[in-house]
Write a protein that holds these residues in place. Structure first.
Motif, PDB file in Angstrom:
ATOM      1  N   ARG A  44      15.674  16.387  15.282  1.00 62.03           N
ATOM      2  CA  ARG A  44      14.702  17.441  14.970  1.00 62.03           C
ATOM      3  C   ARG A  44      13.366  17.161  15.666  1.00 62.03           C
ATOM      4  N   ILE A  72      22.230  21.271  23.721  1.00 55.44           N
ATOM      5  CA  ILE A  72      20.804  21.143  23.394  1.00 55.44           C
ATOM      6  C   ILE A  72      19.943  21.278  24.656  1.00 55.44           C
ATOM      7  N   GLU A  89      12.176  26.617  15.386  1.00 57.13           N
ATOM      8  CA  GLU A  89      13.385  27.458  15.395  1.00 57.13           C
ATOM      9  C   GLU A  89      14.521  26.779  16.163  1.00 57.13           C
ATOM     10  N   PHE A  90      14.178  26.206  17.310  1.00 57.04           N
ATOM     11  CA  PHE A  90      15.189  25.494  18.101  1.00 57.04           C
ATOM     12  C   PHE A  90      15.768  24.319  17.304  1.00 57.04           C
ATOM     13  N   ASP A 115      15.789  23.868  13.988  1.00 58.21           N
ATOM     14  CA  ASP A 115      16.607  24.355  12.860  1.00 58.21           C
ATOM     15  C   ASP A 115      18.008  24.728  13.352  1.00 58.21           C
ATOM     16  N   TYR A 116      18.037  25.512  14.435  1.00 60.45           N
ATOM     17  CA  TYR A 116      19.310  26.006  14.965  1.00 60.45           C
ATOM     18  C   TYR A 116      20.169  24.837  15.469  1.00 60.45           C
ATOM     19  N   LEU A 117      19.602  24.001  16.314  1.00 56.86           N
ATOM     20  CA  LEU A 117      20.420  23.005  17.022  1.00 56.86           C
ATOM     21  C   LEU A 117      20.723  21.764  16.188  1.00 56.86           C
ATOM     22  N   VAL A 118      19.908  21.492  15.162  1.00 54.27           N
ATOM     23  CA  VAL A 118      20.272  20.412  14.232  1.00 54.27           C
ATOM     24  C   VAL A 118      21.226  20.974  13.170  1.00 54.27           C
ATOM     25  N   GLY A 119      20.926  22.207  12.715  1.00 53.60           N
ATOM     26  CA  GLY A 119      21.788  22.849  11.709  1.00 53.60           C
ATOM     27  C   GLY A 119      23.241  22.931  12.170  1.00 53.60           C
TER      28      GLY A 119
END
Lengths: 208, 208
Positions: free
Chosen positions: A98, A168, A193-194, A196-200
């Motif tokens: 993150r 990523i 936002e990146f 949240d999306y890419l760790v989520g």
């Protein structure tokens, strides 16, 4: 073309002034590369952005390629610094990722002003290309290690760390294709936002 | 340079033969673009890949730019076909996205053989650029609509559909930077991994 003069004998005050001027030149170059593309940009365009004559740039950089290399060098140093911070300040893979993703996005939007540096590696000299590719490889390997550890610990889904890192970095490098500093996206929010999306997508157990 | 002859008066058998030959030329061109880069590729290189002489290509394409345009045109038509399938065969945003992402990855790996087409838009004529950008914009808008609907329905997290589509397309387009057809990645599995990751990141409620 006069050689770049050594700064070793200069006073701290002058050294700091030169350092700031150097950063200004890199920023002007990134703006010009972003607007015209690297190949169409001349030293005159960069000088114009700064309101100086081309010869003033020669005190700092011998040519356009060395400016491009400096941009690569500084931005890679910056992402590596954030990687180190992430490793020191956080203990879990998802917190580390993150941090790295959020700060790498900020390097793209703020430091690089959305300039497509990652697409201009072939324009570097073979020696500079080798150095940039080696630094990029080290960074990619470090990100893979973070993900591999998270998978081993059971914190992340069982993914191929290589593929995950390509996803990523693809998403982040692509920012240069659509981001405009004067546009409506808030650079800070974008990083969140990146992340949240890419760790989520790595922590979520049931993707559907 | 003889003009591309019309196929309207040809028999179905000949038409099919020409269609297949056309596809072979596009594949050979993509291989050459992938190996040498678009700018360094000549019609001779493409003819060489097929074991024919350059003049044989003129029955199909007047020049290299028209081959590049045909590659763009066909691959965009293919991703749009998959988008339509996704909309017809699935009802939820996540199932539709999963279908589109998996098939778009396959277009990158199989149809385009990892060739960096998305990076070569500026090499097209202004008229062809306009058409490709318009088709790409329509595709992006359709993906955004799917995500916006999923957010409205509460199936997806509350994200900015524009940013989410940039993340997805960045990750997919970047494939051209690292994928090699002869490499160790299984193209089919890759599509599933991308879909798991990029749909999971939108459906997951607690990304941390």
């Amino acid at each position: 073309m006069p050689p770049t003069e050594s700064t070793a004998t200069l006073s701290p005050h002058i050294r700091e002034k030169r350092r700031r001027r150097r950063v200004e030149i890199l920023h002007a170059a990134l703006r010009a590369f972003g607007e015209k593309g690297y190949h169409a940009t001349t030293l005159d365009h960069i000088a114009e952005q700064l309101g100086v004559r081309k010869t003033a740039l020669y005190h700092y950089f011998p040519d356009k390629e060395s400016i491009l290399y400096a941009c690569h060098h500084e931005s890679l140093a910056e992402v590596r610094r954030h990687l180190k911070e992430a490793q020191e300040q956080h203990t879990t893979a998802s917190d580390r990722l993150r941090h790295v993703i959020r700060e790498h996005v900020r390097v793209m939007t703020d430091t690089l002003q959305g300039s497509p540096l990652a697409f201009e590696v072939p324009a570097l000299s073979p020696e500079h290309q080798r150095k940039v590719v080696a630094a990029r490889d080290r960074y990619e390997r470090a990100l893979r290690s973070i993900i591999a550890e998270g998978v081993r610990d059971g914190e992340l889904r069982s993914v191929d760390p290589k593929v995950a890192v390509f996803v990523i970095l693809g998403a982040i490098n692509w920012i240069a294709r659509w981001y405009r500093p004067e546009g409506s996206f808030d650079a800070r929010e974008l990083g969140t936002e990146f992340a949240d999306y890419l760790v989520g997508g790595l922590t979520c157990r049931q993707p559907q």
